[in-house]
Design a protein around this motif. Structure first.
Motif, PDB file in Angstrom:
ATOM      1  N   UNK A 439       0.815  -1.218   0.000  1.00  0.00           N
ATOM      2  CA  UNK A 439       0.000   0.000   0.000  1.00  0.00           C
ATOM      3  C   UNK A 439       0.851   1.271   0.000  1.00  0.00           C
ATOM      4  N   UNK A 440       2.173   1.132  -0.059  1.00  0.00           N
ATOM      5  CA  UNK A 440       3.060   2.298   0.015  1.00  0.00           C
ATOM      6  C   UNK A 440       2.826   3.234  -1.165  1.00  0.00           C
ATOM      7  N   UNK A 665      -5.584  -2.776  12.731  1.00  0.00           N
ATOM      8  CA  UNK A 665      -5.918  -1.356  12.582  1.00  0.00           C
ATOM      9  C   UNK A 665      -4.995  -0.757  11.528  1.00  0.00           C
ATOM     10  N   UNK A 666      -5.559   0.015  10.618  1.00  0.00           N
ATOM     11  CA  UNK A 666      -4.775   0.615   9.541  1.00  0.00           C
ATOM     12  C   UNK A 666      -3.866   1.710  10.104  1.00  0.00           C
ATOM     13  N   UNK A 667      -2.594   1.712   9.634  1.00  0.00           N
ATOM     14  CA  UNK A 667      -1.662   2.757  10.042  1.00  0.00           C
ATOM     15  C   UNK A 667      -1.032   3.395   8.809  1.00  0.00           C
ATOM     16  N   UNK A 694       6.192  -2.746   6.302  1.00  0.00           N
ATOM     17  CA  UNK A 694       4.988  -2.096   6.834  1.00  0.00           C
ATOM     18  C   UNK A 694       3.706  -2.754   6.322  1.00  0.00           C
ATOM     19  N   UNK A 695       3.735  -3.319   5.125  1.00  0.00           N
ATOM     20  CA  UNK A 695       2.537  -3.950   4.561  1.00  0.00           C
ATOM     21  C   UNK A 695       2.073  -5.150   5.388  1.00  0.00           C
ATOM     22  N   UNK A 700       0.878   1.514   5.737  1.00  0.00           N
ATOM     23  CA  UNK A 700       1.416   2.049   4.487  1.00  0.00           C
ATOM     24  C   UNK A 700       2.338   3.221   4.787  1.00  0.00           C
ATOM     25  N   UNK A 701       3.430   3.277   4.044  1.00  0.00           N
ATOM     26  CA  UNK A 701       4.390   4.367   4.174  1.00  0.00           C
ATOM     27  C   UNK A 701       4.279   5.247   2.933  1.00  0.00           C
TER      28      UNK A 701
END
Length: 834
Positions: A439-440, A665-667, A694-695, A700-701
């Motif tokens: 999702x980056x 939880x989405x970050x 991170x994925x 997502x970064x």
């Protein structure tokens, strides 16, 4: 009661008999299978892709048996955007966004496809013997089962070929979709009311010489039914000059001018009549011989013979299928005066296709009746022209306007052509479908391109959907949004860290809300103390590592046991000085293994009374784990060799803590220009780790940059960030058009993506204020959208210093009520004279 009026009833002229098993059966025994068609979005296909779509249609049409009809019907209906402002969970800014687009006119596009099996006799029906002109309709015998079965099998093959193309998707309509239910209208009812709404009301149909009316709607018709009216040449696509440059090419289908580019209520009907090709060619051979024998009497006969022979040569040499075709544009308005403008608009758009606009006033009722779903067999044969499948398909409208993502999660962008809000998911749905593997996001846009507006708009909507957002900024771009979040949550969220002389940045790394110090918290505290104690080029010995680890563990145990002890760096320093020193003496730890006096001396600047005593002794008992919107503003310390590494470690520790502890939880961590400083200060390894892992933690970064040189010069960006960012977002790149080849190579962009990017902001609507943005997913999906926001959002997001100061002053004047300040400023901009 017997009908005594001169007007006929719809029932007496209605050509359809029944709908059974998804098939429309006409009273003349024609069978029709109906489909809903999903076309690709506007400005997303290249020339090669248009050719692939055209090829798929051609292959599909060839599987249909003789005496079949392909009828493609495109509805373009003017609608007004209806905002969804009644939901309780809408925030102040989301409601402002929805209100901003209230009643925004746009063109809704719905596309249907009807495949009809008729008979040889029916294919020759003329306009003087269709359902409208006959006194009554005699139901015919149904075609034999074998013929019907073969046709349905061919329809299944047709569907598979189109869906396998990957560009167009067709889905078969059910009985309820065709006839409707008690709560929703079917396609037949929608057609008779010239609407696509679920609740329609059938109205009187008036057929008069030169005019047709449905309710209060006046219709006009333009036809392409005579070879003389057709363009001299056709193609699968054409160049759209408004969005093309000398270095890029924007393509649209050949029929796009009468599709989404024609901004009025209209229906485009395109027909392909598949007769017996061999019989057609034999008839043409006979006609050519007749013309040859008559050529001595008239030069026109000689010319006609040459044209017919050229048609026959083309058919035989290339193995083409001879068919008949027809195309018409049915437009309407509820005002006779407006109808004149609509008529001119349709004519001018047909002229753009190099066709001769023919306004047909005689055949409108007949062609309207033939366009009823399932009634293509009633089409008057004299209104069609002979051609080949490939040429006829060029008159198909091949694209549609922006569509909403079928996902509950996402953000609101705006369709660049119509200005209608579009729900867009660039995180979850593409991951689910395999378009992207992470999702980056990598965002590139020069100063003034609308980068901050887009990122503010994105993170706000992510936050409102439950995402934990951590922003690292170097220009106060998110101060307004953070202050609003802080006010809305009564100080519980929206934490803004920045360095000011009178209010320096401060943390307390020893505080946790639940009192539980897990392994990762202990490790992050050790890393922080080690950074304060040792230089980058001075690694600690094994003995020093053990001694420090013991000191941290014992201190944390003491905090847990003694609730009266305030956890801070001051109390840790005092613990080392007063208690741990004695413990080391009892253990007989040698000075060369752990020099406690050197340790205390190096850490003294961070203790009470030291130069940096504010940094790690914050009295704000904040546990950042549960704060969902945090901004670290590093502009004033990015060049400070003492403060910056420490603050960076705390940022990293905060996000890693969220990553590992917040399950499900989405970050999101968003690094603005700060990533440059982070990558210089020995934090490069963290960036690499972050983007690669991170994925796995539903995170997502996002990296934001504005200089092309940043991409080229930094191996971190080049090798890690770009390669691990499947979503690339670019804003206006015209400033770099002469060196875009380098950017294209670095980002791995295709020529199609290049053309889309270089078309940004080239043909913006003059009455709307917005900036366009290109979003590419995994190299396979890409499109340009508009970032258009309400005035309330503008006031909140703006990075103009004068406007930010104005908001801050007004907020202070209103007792800290930033929401009211935003409302008042937005209203003053909306009505500057009041």
């Amino acid at each position: 009661m017997r009908n005594v009026m001169k007007a006929a009833t719809l029932e007496s002229k209605f050509p359809l008999l029944a709908v059974e098993e998804g098939c429309i059966i006409s009273k003349d025994a024609d069978i029709t299978v109906a489909y809903r068609v999903e076309l690709p979005e506007l400005f997303t296909l290249t020339q090669a892709e248009y050719e692939a779509v055209h090829s798929a249609w051609a292959k599909a049409v060839k599987v249909l048996p003789a005496y079949s009809i392909v009828h493609k019907q495109d509805f373009f209906i003017e609608e007004s955007y209806k905002p969804d402002i009644c939901r309780d969970d809408l925030s102040f800014l989301s409601r402002s966004f929805e209100r901003h687009f209230n009643e925004r006119p746009y063109l809704r596009h719905d596309c249907y496809l009807f495949l009809t099996k008729t008979s040889k006799e029916r294919s020759r029906t003329m306009s003087n013997f269709n359902a409208l002109t006959r006194g009554f309709i005699i139901p015919k015998e149904m075609q034999d089962r074998e013929t019907a079965a073969r046709f349905l099998e061919a329809c299944s093959q047709f569907e598979r070929i189109i869906n396998d193309s990957g560009f167009v998707r067709i889905s078969r309509l059910s009985d309820a979709d065709i006839t409707g239910t008690e709560k929703s209208a079917g396609i037949i009812e929608k057609y008779f009311s010239l609407s696509q709404e679920d609740t329609t009301c059938l109205q009187d149909i008036t057929l008069e010489p030169g005019e047709m009316r449905i309710g209060d709607k006046f219709l006009c018709l333009h036809t392409l039914s005579d070879p003389e009216d057709l363009p001299s040449s056709v193609a699968t696509d054409s160049r759209y000059e408004r969005l093309s440059t000398d270095r890029s090419d924007c393509r649209l289908s050949f029929a796009a001018p009468i599709g989404v580019l024609l901004t009025c209520n209209h229906i485009v009907n395109q027909y392909l009549f598949i007769d017996d090709s061999a019989e057609n060619l034999r008839r043409f051979e006979q006609t050519a011989r007749n013309m040859h024998s008559l050529s001595r009497y008239s030069r026109s006969n000689q010319i006609n013979r040459e044209w017919i022979e050229e048609y026959l040569n083309e058919a035989h040499s290339k193995g083409l299928t001879s068919i008949r075709a027809h195309c018409n544009v049915m437009a309407w308005s509820d005002d006779r005066e407006k109808l004149k403008r609509v008529k001119n608009d349709v004519g001018s758009q047909l002229a753009l296709m190099e066709a001769k606009p023919r306004h047909n006033t005689v055949d409108l009722p007949t062609l309207f009746w033939a366009a009823i779903p399932g009634n293509a067999g009633d089409f008057p044969a004299e209104e069609s022209f002979y051609t080949f499948i490939e040429q006829a398909l060029c008159l198909f409208v091949q694209e549609t306007s922006g569509r909403d993502s079928l996902s509950p999660f996402g953000m609101r962008m705006v369709d660049r052509l119509t200005g209608k809000p579009v729900h867009l998911d660039i995180s979850d749905l593409p991951m689910k479908t395999g378009v992207i593997t992470n999702r980056n996001k990598f965002i590139l846009g020069p100063s003034g391109s609308g980068k901050s507006f887009f990122t503010n708009h994105m993170v706000r909507q992510y936050y409102e959907q439950g995402t934990h957002v951590l922003l690292v900024d170097t220009g106060n771009s998110y101060q307004g949004l953070c202050n609003l979040v802080n006010a809305r949550t009564h100080g519980e969220d929206g934490i803004y860290f920045t360095y000011e002389e009178d209010n320096p940045i401060a943390f307390n790394p020893f505080f946790v809300e639940d009192g539980v110090f897990d392994i990762e918290k202990k490790e992050s505290v050790k890393t922080l103390i080690l950074t304060l104690w040792k230089r980058d080029d001075e690694p600690p010995t094994r003995a020093e590592e053990v001694a420090l680890s013991n000191a941290v563990n014992l201190f944390l145990e003491k905090i847990r046991a003694d609730t009266s002890l305030a956890p801070s760096f001051n109390s840790f320093y005092e613990f080392i000085r007063d208690e741990y020193q004695e413990i080391l003496r009892q253990k007989r730890t040698r000075e060369k293994d752990f020099d406690v006096f050197n340790f205390l001396n190096v850490l003294e600047p961070y203790y009470r009374g030291g130069e940096y005593d504010f940094l790690l002794n914050s009295d704000r008992q904040l546990d950042l784990l549960n704060k969902r919107f945090i901004v670290f503003e590093l502009d004033n310390i990015k060049d400070n060799k003492v403060l910056f590494p420490i603050v960076t470690i705390i940022i990293m520790e905060t996000f890693i803590n969220k990553m590992r502890k917040l399950k499900g939880i989405r970050k999101m961590i968003l690094l603005e220009e700060a990533w440059k400083a982070i990558s210089k200060e020995g934090m490069a390894e963290y960036l690499k780790y972050l983007f690669k892992t991170v994925r796995k933690f539903f995170g997502e970064a996002v990296v934001v940059t504005q200089e092309v040189e940043d991409i080229i010069s930094s191996p971190i960006v080049k090798g890690t960030i770009i390669n691990n960012s499947d979503c690339k977002i670019l804003l206006d790149q015209r400033k770099y058009v002469n060196k875009f080849d380098e950017i294209q190579a670095l980002l791995g962009l295709t020529d199609k993506e290049r053309a889309q990017i270089l078309s940004i902001n080239m043909a913006n609507h003059p009455s709307r204020k917005y900036k366009e943005v290109w979003i590419g997913l995994g190299g396979s999906q890409s499109a340009v959208y508009a970032t258009e926001v309400s005035l309330e959002e503008y006031v909140c997001y703006t990075t103009e210093e004068t406007e930010k100061l104005e908001l801050m002053r007004l907020t202070e004047k209103l007792g800290g009520n930033i929401e009211l300040a935003i409302r008042q400023l937005a209203e003053s901009k909306r009505n500057p004279d009041s």
